[in-house]
Design an enzyme around this catalytic site. Structure first.
Site, PDB file in Angstrom:
ATOM      1  N   GLU A  28       0.840  -1.212   0.000  1.00 20.80           N
ATOM      2  CA  GLU A  28       0.000   0.000   0.000  1.00 20.80           C
ATOM      3  C   GLU A  28       0.869   1.253   0.000  1.00 20.80           C
ATOM      4  O   GLU A  28       2.080   1.198   0.198  1.00 20.80           O
ATOM      5  CB  GLU A  28      -0.910   0.033   1.240  1.00 20.80           C
ATOM      6  CG  GLU A  28      -2.296  -0.559   1.035  1.00 20.80           C
ATOM      7  CD  GLU A  28      -3.231   0.351   0.236  1.00 20.80           C
ATOM      8  OE1 GLU A  28      -2.761   1.397  -0.284  1.00 20.80           O
ATOM      9  OE2 GLU A  28      -4.421   0.022   0.120  1.00 20.80           O
ATOM     10  N   ASP A  53      -9.835   1.800  -4.127  1.00 18.21           N
ATOM     11  CA  ASP A  53      -8.834   1.753  -3.062  1.00 18.21           C
ATOM     12  C   ASP A  53      -8.035   3.053  -3.129  1.00 18.21           C
ATOM     13  O   ASP A  53      -8.621   4.124  -3.168  1.00 18.21           O
ATOM     14  CB  ASP A  53      -7.974   0.501  -3.228  1.00 18.21           C
ATOM     15  CG  ASP A  53      -7.308   0.052  -1.935  1.00 18.21           C
ATOM     16  OD1 ASP A  53      -6.825   0.911  -1.187  1.00 18.21           O
ATOM     17  OD2 ASP A  53      -7.250  -1.166  -1.675  1.00 18.21           O
TER      18      ASP A  53
END
Length: 294
Positions: free
Chosen positions: A17, A199
């Protein structure tokens, strides 16, 4: 120019991430939330350096003078460049048994805007916060998974998604005060056959928003008026976030995840967890630095 995502780092991150390009040192930083790591990738040499932290790290921002601001389970922390904790800025005000900081980004004035994730996945206990010299301020609540924080080129629009509600929002943002108002639905996602949901995201110099679709296997680019302009397949079912980098900010990096994914999916997408890149015709925005005195 062929727009194709290819693996630049065949790396099996559990939950890769928050890719973050440093203009100053021409390096890409990204995290592995579940393995409590910050990684530094040198695209010139392919070298990867890893810093391990004592708890999950959901997001990072670069700080004026060096080091990071980081969103951990326990709260927002200042870290040295080598990852050594410098001190907590603000505790996570939620129940840390089911809440941790997730996606976040530095705003154009040097504040940090970051949200949390409700790990029950159903109660809506998560929130979006702004941190500055006055402390932690809640900008939105009732969320499941706060994600997708990014700002328009003029700093007057804040993008923000609630991933598990398949919705991407915009806010009117005041760069002078950090106030976020007038929340509007920018785009909705998902269907009976497509579970792709927004996301992490990034904005380019034309003001277009790029979002990675978790469980959607692709990245989409949206015009400022909400029109879907293009989409690009990713060789992983769960891309997680994009960031512009490279000397000209025309290399789009994309992290991905493999934790908790079915074995048949990993067999079909063996590159799940890798770091991908794609060249773009439009440049991204250089990421602002966090200013502790802002």
């Amino acid at each position: 120019m062929e727009h194709v995502f290819t693996p630049v780092l065949d790396f099996q991150a559990a939950l890769g991430e928050c890719p973050l390009w440093s203009v100053a040192d021409q390096m890409l930083y990204f995290v592995d939330i579940k393995r409590c790591c910050i990684h530094r990738f040198d695209p010139a040499t392919g070298a990867l350096a890893t810093t391990r932290l004592p708890e999950e790290v959901g997001c990072i921002g670069l700080v004026e003078g060096g080091g990071f601001i980081a969103g951990l389970r326990s709260g927002l922390w200042m870290l040295e460049a080598d990852g050594t904790p410098r001190g907590m800025l603000a505790a996570n005000p939620e129940d840390q048994e089911i809440s941790r900081f997730n996606d976040g980004s530095v705003d154009p004035a040097g504040r940090f805007v970051a949200g949390t994730v409700d790990e029950t996945r159903e109660r809506g206990f998560a929130s979006l916060y702004r941190y500055d010299a006055s402390g932690l301020t809640r900008l939105a609540d009732g969320l499941l998974t706060s994600n997708g924080v990014a700002f328009s080129p003029d700093g007057r629009r804040l993008y923000h998604s609630d991933t598990l509600r398949y919705t991407l929002y915009t806010y009117d943002y005041d760069p002078a005060t950090g106030a976020a108002t007038n929340r509007q639905v920018f785009a909705r996602f998902g269907s009976d056959t497509d579970k792709g949901r927004p996301d992490g995201g990034a904005v380019d110099t034309e003001g277009c928003y790029w979002t990675a679709l978790f469980e959607g296997g692709r990245v989409q680019r949206y015009a400022p008026d909400g029109r879907l302009l293009a989409e690009y397949p990713v060789p992983a079912k769960c891309p997680t976030m994009v960031a512009f980098g490279g000397p000209d900010l025309k290399t789009l990096y994309c992290t991905s995840a493999r934790v908790g994914r079915p074995e048949e999916e990993l067999a079909t997408f063996p590159l799940s967890g890798a770091l991908f890149t794609m060249r773009t015709e439009v440049a991204g925005l250089a990421r602002p630095l966090f200013n502790p005195s802002c």
